[in-house]
Design a protein around this motif. Structure first.
Motif, PDB file in Angstrom:
ATOM      1  N   LEU A 116      14.219   8.003  -1.057  1.00  0.00           N
ATOM      2  CA  LEU A 116      14.121   6.587  -0.693  1.00  0.00           C
ATOM      3  C   LEU A 116      14.239   6.418   0.815  1.00  0.00           C
ATOM      4  CD1 LEU A 116      13.841   3.660  -1.611  1.00  0.00           C
ATOM      5  CD2 LEU A 116      16.316   3.597  -1.911  1.00  0.00           C
ATOM      6  N   GLU A 117      15.067   7.235   1.449  1.00  0.00           N
ATOM      7  CA  GLU A 117      15.201   7.188   2.910  1.00  0.00           C
ATOM      8  C   GLU A 117      13.874   7.532   3.584  1.00  0.00           C
ATOM      9  OE1 GLU A 117      16.773   6.342   6.465  1.00  0.00           O
ATOM     10  OE2 GLU A 117      17.737   5.977   4.530  1.00  0.00           O
ATOM     11  N   ASN A 118      13.146   8.479   3.018  1.00  0.00           N
ATOM     12  CA  ASN A 118      11.826   8.832   3.568  1.00  0.00           C
ATOM     13  C   ASN A 118      10.852   7.672   3.450  1.00  0.00           C
ATOM     14  OD1 ASN A 118      12.752  11.408   4.165  1.00  0.00           O
ATOM     15  ND2 ASN A 118      12.079  12.239   2.207  1.00  0.00           N
ATOM     16  N   ILE A 119      10.928   6.943   2.343  1.00  0.00           N
ATOM     17  CA  ILE A 119      10.059   5.778   2.161  1.00  0.00           C
ATOM     18  C   ILE A 119      10.412   4.711   3.189  1.00  0.00           C
ATOM     19  CG2 ILE A 119       9.429   3.900   0.589  1.00  0.00           C
ATOM     20  CD1 ILE A 119       9.861   5.927  -1.719  1.00  0.00           C
ATOM     21  N   ARG A 120      11.706   4.486   3.408  1.00  0.00           N
ATOM     22  CA  ARG A 120      12.138   3.522   4.435  1.00  0.00           C
ATOM     23  C   ARG A 120      11.545   3.863   5.797  1.00  0.00           C
ATOM     24  NH1 ARG A 120      17.639   3.796   2.190  1.00  0.00           N
ATOM     25  NH2 ARG A 120      18.015   1.797   1.213  1.00  0.00           N
ATOM     26  N   LYS A 121      11.684   5.139   6.175  1.00  0.00           N
ATOM     27  CA  LYS A 121      11.176   5.590   7.482  1.00  0.00           C
ATOM     28  C   LYS A 121       9.662   5.433   7.568  1.00  0.00           C
ATOM     29  CE  LYS A 121      14.903   8.814   8.427  1.00  0.00           C
ATOM     30  NZ  LYS A 121      15.301  10.235   8.553  1.00  0.00           N
ATOM     31  N   GLU A 122       8.972   5.780   6.503  1.00  0.00           N
ATOM     32  CA  GLU A 122       7.512   5.667   6.486  1.00  0.00           C
ATOM     33  C   GLU A 122       7.078   4.211   6.668  1.00  0.00           C
ATOM     34  OE1 GLU A 122       3.712   6.639   3.533  1.00  0.00           O
ATOM     35  OE2 GLU A 122       5.715   7.325   2.960  1.00  0.00           O
ATOM     36  N   ILE A 123       7.699   3.313   5.922  1.00  0.00           N
ATOM     37  CA  ILE A 123       7.360   1.891   6.036  1.00  0.00           C
ATOM     38  C   ILE A 123       7.712   1.377   7.432  1.00  0.00           C
ATOM     39  CG2 ILE A 123       7.919  -0.431   5.199  1.00  0.00           C
ATOM     40  CD1 ILE A 123       8.264   0.833   2.390  1.00  0.00           C
ATOM     41  N   THR A 124       8.886   1.746   7.938  1.00  0.00           N
ATOM     42  CA  THR A 124       9.303   1.312   9.273  1.00  0.00           C
ATOM     43  C   THR A 124       8.297   1.754  10.326  1.00  0.00           C
ATOM     44  OG1 THR A 124      11.648   1.385   8.662  1.00  0.00           O
ATOM     45  CG2 THR A 124      11.153   1.454  11.003  1.00  0.00           C
ATOM     46  N   TYR A 147      15.367  -2.426   4.506  1.00  0.00           N
ATOM     47  CA  TYR A 147      16.413  -2.370   3.483  1.00  0.00           C
ATOM     48  C   TYR A 147      15.858  -2.834   2.145  1.00  0.00           C
ATOM     49  CZ  TYR A 147      19.690  -1.910   7.361  1.00  0.00           C
ATOM     50  OH  TYR A 147      20.349  -1.488   8.479  1.00  0.00           O
ATOM     51  N   PHE A 148      16.100  -2.034   1.124  1.00  0.00           N
ATOM     52  CA  PHE A 148      15.757  -2.427  -0.240  1.00  0.00           C
ATOM     53  C   PHE A 148      16.972  -3.132  -0.811  1.00  0.00           C
ATOM     54  CE2 PHE A 148      12.686   0.858   0.563  1.00  0.00           C
ATOM     55  CZ  PHE A 148      11.563   0.467  -0.147  1.00  0.00           C
ATOM     56  N   TYR A 149      16.850  -4.419  -1.011  1.00  0.00           N
ATOM     57  CA  TYR A 149      17.965  -5.216  -1.519  1.00  0.00           C
ATOM     58  C   TYR A 149      18.061  -5.097  -3.032  1.00  0.00           C
ATOM     59  CZ  TYR A 149      20.873  -9.331  -2.324  1.00  0.00           C
ATOM     60  OH  TYR A 149      21.864 -10.171  -2.720  1.00  0.00           O
ATOM     61  N   THR A 165       0.826  -1.208   0.000  1.00  0.00           N
ATOM     62  CA  THR A 165       0.000   0.000   0.000  1.00  0.00           C
ATOM     63  C   THR A 165       0.861   1.259   0.000  1.00  0.00           C
ATOM     64  OG1 THR A 165      -1.718  -1.190   1.200  1.00  0.00           O
ATOM     65  CG2 THR A 165      -1.851   1.204   1.216  1.00  0.00           C
ATOM     66  N   THR A 166       1.913   1.250   0.782  1.00  0.00           N
ATOM     67  CA  THR A 166       2.802   2.416   0.851  1.00  0.00           C
ATOM     68  C   THR A 166       3.501   2.636  -0.485  1.00  0.00           C
ATOM     69  OG1 THR A 166       3.159   2.018   3.213  1.00  0.00           O
ATOM     70  CG2 THR A 166       4.729   3.451   2.095  1.00  0.00           C
ATOM     71  N   ILE A 167       4.040   1.581  -1.061  1.00  0.00           N
ATOM     72  CA  ILE A 167       4.769   1.703  -2.337  1.00  0.00           C
ATOM     73  C   ILE A 167       3.822   2.079  -3.470  1.00  0.00           C
ATOM     74  CG2 ILE A 167       6.049   0.399  -4.085  1.00  0.00           C
ATOM     75  CD1 ILE A 167       7.447  -1.061  -1.792  1.00  0.00           C
ATOM     76  N   ARG A 168       2.622   1.510  -3.477  1.00  0.00           N
ATOM     77  CA  ARG A 168       1.657   1.768  -4.549  1.00  0.00           C
ATOM     78  C   ARG A 168       1.303   3.257  -4.639  1.00  0.00           C
ATOM     79  NH1 ARG A 168      -2.711  -2.352  -4.403  1.00  0.00           N
ATOM     80  NH2 ARG A 168      -1.305  -3.453  -5.775  1.00  0.00           N
ATOM     81  N   ASN A 169       1.387   3.972  -3.533  1.00  0.00           N
ATOM     82  CA  ASN A 169       1.058   5.400  -3.514  1.00  0.00           C
ATOM     83  C   ASN A 169       2.237   6.295  -3.876  1.00  0.00           C
ATOM     84  OD1 ASN A 169      -1.701   5.226  -2.765  1.00  0.00           O
ATOM     85  ND2 ASN A 169      -1.048   4.644  -0.717  1.00  0.00           N
ATOM     86  N   LYS A 170       3.349   5.711  -4.265  1.00  0.00           N
ATOM     87  CA  LYS A 170       4.545   6.481  -4.626  1.00  0.00           C
ATOM     88  C   LYS A 170       4.697   6.542  -6.138  1.00  0.00           C
ATOM     89  CE  LYS A 170       5.556   6.792  -0.304  1.00  0.00           C
ATOM     90  NZ  LYS A 170       5.109   7.973   0.378  1.00  0.00           N
ATOM     91  N   SER A 172       9.666   8.730  -9.295  1.00  0.00           N
ATOM     92  CA  SER A 172      10.628   9.754  -8.870  1.00  0.00           C
ATOM     93  C   SER A 172      10.842   9.746  -7.355  1.00  0.00           C
ATOM     94  CB  SER A 172      10.165  11.139  -9.322  1.00  0.00           C
ATOM     95  OG  SER A 172       8.904  11.445  -8.743  1.00  0.00           O
ATOM     96  N   ASP A 173       9.933   9.144  -6.605  1.00  0.00           N
ATOM     97  CA  ASP A 173      10.076   9.064  -5.148  1.00  0.00           C
ATOM     98  C   ASP A 173      11.181   8.102  -4.721  1.00  0.00           C
ATOM     99  OD1 ASP A 173       8.013  10.878  -4.715  1.00  0.00           O
ATOM    100  OD2 ASP A 173       6.486   9.310  -4.641  1.00  0.00           O
ATOM    101  N   PHE A 174      11.667   7.309  -5.635  1.00  0.00           N
ATOM    102  CA  PHE A 174      12.693   6.321  -5.299  1.00  0.00           C
ATOM    103  C   PHE A 174      14.104   6.801  -5.629  1.00  0.00           C
ATOM    104  CE2 PHE A 174       8.800   3.980  -5.329  1.00  0.00           C
ATOM    105  CZ  PHE A 174       8.940   3.110  -4.269  1.00  0.00           C
ATOM    106  N   ASP A 175      14.250   8.096  -5.818  1.00  0.00           N
ATOM    107  CA  ASP A 175      15.555   8.687  -6.092  1.00  0.00           C
ATOM    108  C   ASP A 175      16.202   9.172  -4.801  1.00  0.00           C
ATOM    109  OD1 ASP A 175      15.226   8.284  -8.794  1.00  0.00           O
ATOM    110  OD2 ASP A 175      14.470  10.305  -9.178  1.00  0.00           O
ATOM    111  N   GLY A 176      17.466   8.855  -4.633  1.00  0.00           N
ATOM    112  CA  GLY A 176      18.306   9.403  -3.573  1.00  0.00           C
ATOM    113  C   GLY A 176      17.699   9.476  -2.191  1.00  0.00           C
ATOM    114  N   LYS A 177      17.626  10.682  -1.667  1.00  0.00           N
ATOM    115  CA  LYS A 177      17.196  10.907  -0.290  1.00  0.00           C
ATOM    116  C   LYS A 177      15.715  10.580  -0.087  1.00  0.00           C
ATOM    117  CE  LYS A 177      18.377  13.861   3.462  1.00  0.00           C
ATOM    118  NZ  LYS A 177      19.646  13.571   4.034  1.00  0.00           N
TER     119      LYS A 177
END
Length: 142
Positions: free
Chosen positions: A111-119, A135-137, A96-101, A104-109
């Motif tokens: 991605l860190e925001n997405i990590r924090k949001e999911i966490t 961690y995105f492997y 659900t979180t990824i589907r709403n992105k 361009s949201d997966f660029d650089g910094k």
């Protein structure tokens, strides 16, 4: 000669006193160091792999997919059982979180925001502990 005897007795007394002083100082230093609280050992981070995700992204002008392999990180092993039991809910949170992105949201910094949001979202569902990171492997956006 009497003067030499006085000096040698004085030297012996000074040497004995210095030896005692060094011994007491060494003992006190040892006791001080021994009684210092030891720094806590850093906890070893463990990870648990999630199944691979293939999700549509929210880009509006075209169909964009993301394929990702994600690992959940934690330091407290008590949480492992709960993560396994709640994996369907956790997968739903991630999808659900990824589907709403957008792609361009997966660029650089960002991605860190997405990590924090999911966490944060996953941690809100856990009762026995918290995950420390996501961690995105593998990430493929197409």
């Amino acid at each position: 000669m009497a003067e030499n005897k006085g000096i040698s007795k004085l030297m012996i007394i000074i040497i004995v006193l210095l030896t005692l002083l060094i011994g007491v100082g060494g003992f006190l230093g040892y006791m001080y160091i021994k009684n210092q609280p030891s720094a806590p050992k850093p906890k070893t981070e463990k990870t648990m792999a999630m199944d691979e995700f293939i999700v549509n992204l929210a880009d509006q002008d075209m169909r964009v997919y993301i394929k990702a392999k994600i690992y959940l990180a934690y330091t407290d092993t008590k949480i492992e059982t709960e993560i396994k039991e709640k994996m369907p809910q956790i997968r739903d949170i991630v999808i659900t979180t990824i589907r709403n992105k957008k792609s361009s949201d997966f660029d650089g910094k960002k991605l860190e925001n997405i990590r924090k949001e999911i966490t944060n979202k996953i941690n809100s569902t856990l009762m026995t502990g918290q995950i420390t990171n996501v961690y995105f492997y593998d990430i493929i956006i197409q």
